[in-house]
Design a protein around this motif. Structure first.
Motif, PDB file in Angstrom:
ATOM      1  N   ALA A 120       0.831  -1.203   0.000  1.00  0.00           N
ATOM      2  CA  ALA A 120       0.000   0.000   0.000  1.00  0.00           C
ATOM      3  C   ALA A 120       0.867   1.255   0.000  1.00  0.00           C
ATOM      4  N   LEU A 121       1.961   1.223   0.737  1.00  0.00           N
ATOM      5  CA  LEU A 121       2.870   2.364   0.789  1.00  0.00           C
ATOM      6  C   LEU A 121       3.471   2.628  -0.596  1.00  0.00           C
ATOM      7  N   LEU A 122       3.830   1.559  -1.307  1.00  0.00           N
ATOM      8  CA  LEU A 122       4.374   1.724  -2.654  1.00  0.00           C
ATOM      9  C   LEU A 122       3.327   2.324  -3.593  1.00  0.00           C
ATOM     10  N   TRP A 123       2.073   1.901  -3.457  1.00  0.00           N
ATOM     11  CA  TRP A 123       0.998   2.466  -4.271  1.00  0.00           C
ATOM     12  C   TRP A 123       0.821   3.954  -3.979  1.00  0.00           C
TER      13      TRP A 123
ATOM     14  N   GLY B 282       3.668   5.863  -5.456  1.00  0.00           N
ATOM     15  CA  GLY B 282       3.524   5.904  -6.909  1.00  0.00           C
ATOM     16  C   GLY B 282       2.451   6.887  -7.349  1.00  0.00           C
ATOM     17  N   VAL B 283       1.313   6.880  -6.658  1.00  0.00           N
ATOM     18  CA  VAL B 283       0.224   7.801  -7.005  1.00  0.00           C
ATOM     19  C   VAL B 283       0.641   9.246  -6.755  1.00  0.00           C
ATOM     20  N   VAL B 284       1.284   9.500  -5.623  1.00  0.00           N
ATOM     21  CA  VAL B 284       1.744  10.852  -5.319  1.00  0.00           C
ATOM     22  C   VAL B 284       2.762  11.311  -6.361  1.00  0.00           C
ATOM     23  N   ALA B 285       3.675  10.435  -6.747  1.00  0.00           N
ATOM     24  CA  ALA B 285       4.667  10.785  -7.768  1.00  0.00           C
ATOM     25  C   ALA B 285       3.979  11.104  -9.092  1.00  0.00           C
TER      26      ALA B 285
ATOM     27  N   LEU C  53       2.147  15.063 -13.183  1.00  0.00           N
ATOM     28  CA  LEU C  53       1.063  15.689 -13.947  1.00  0.00           C
ATOM     29  C   LEU C  53       0.895  17.155 -13.580  1.00  0.00           C
ATOM     30  N   LEU C  54       1.001  17.464 -12.295  1.00  0.00           N
ATOM     31  CA  LEU C  54       0.883  18.850 -11.853  1.00  0.00           C
ATOM     32  C   LEU C  54       1.997  19.702 -12.459  1.00  0.00           C
TER      33      LEU C  54
END
Length: 58
Positions: free
Chosen positions: A3-6, A9-12, A17-18
């Motif tokens: 879950a931490l890796l997900w 990854g999502v934050v990255a 994109l930002l």
């Protein structure tokens, strides 16, 4: 751990994109300012031509 890796990854992905969106917005602002300056210059030139054209007709 998975879950931490997900989350990382999502934050990255969101940060990437930002960054791309902000870069695009910056270029759009620059292009908009250039277009605004061009419109002001064209309006000034056309206004001067119209005034000179009217003064010749009198």
């Amino acid at each position: 751990m998975r879950a931490l890796l997900w989350v990382v990854g999502v934050v990255a992905g969101v940060l990437i994109l930002l960054g791309l969106v902000l870069e695009a917005v910056r270029w759009l602002v620059i292009i908009g300012l250039i277009a605004l300056v061009a419109v002001i210059v064209l309006a000034y030139v056309k206004g001067r031509q119209a005034i000179q054209h009217q003064s010749r007709r009198r």
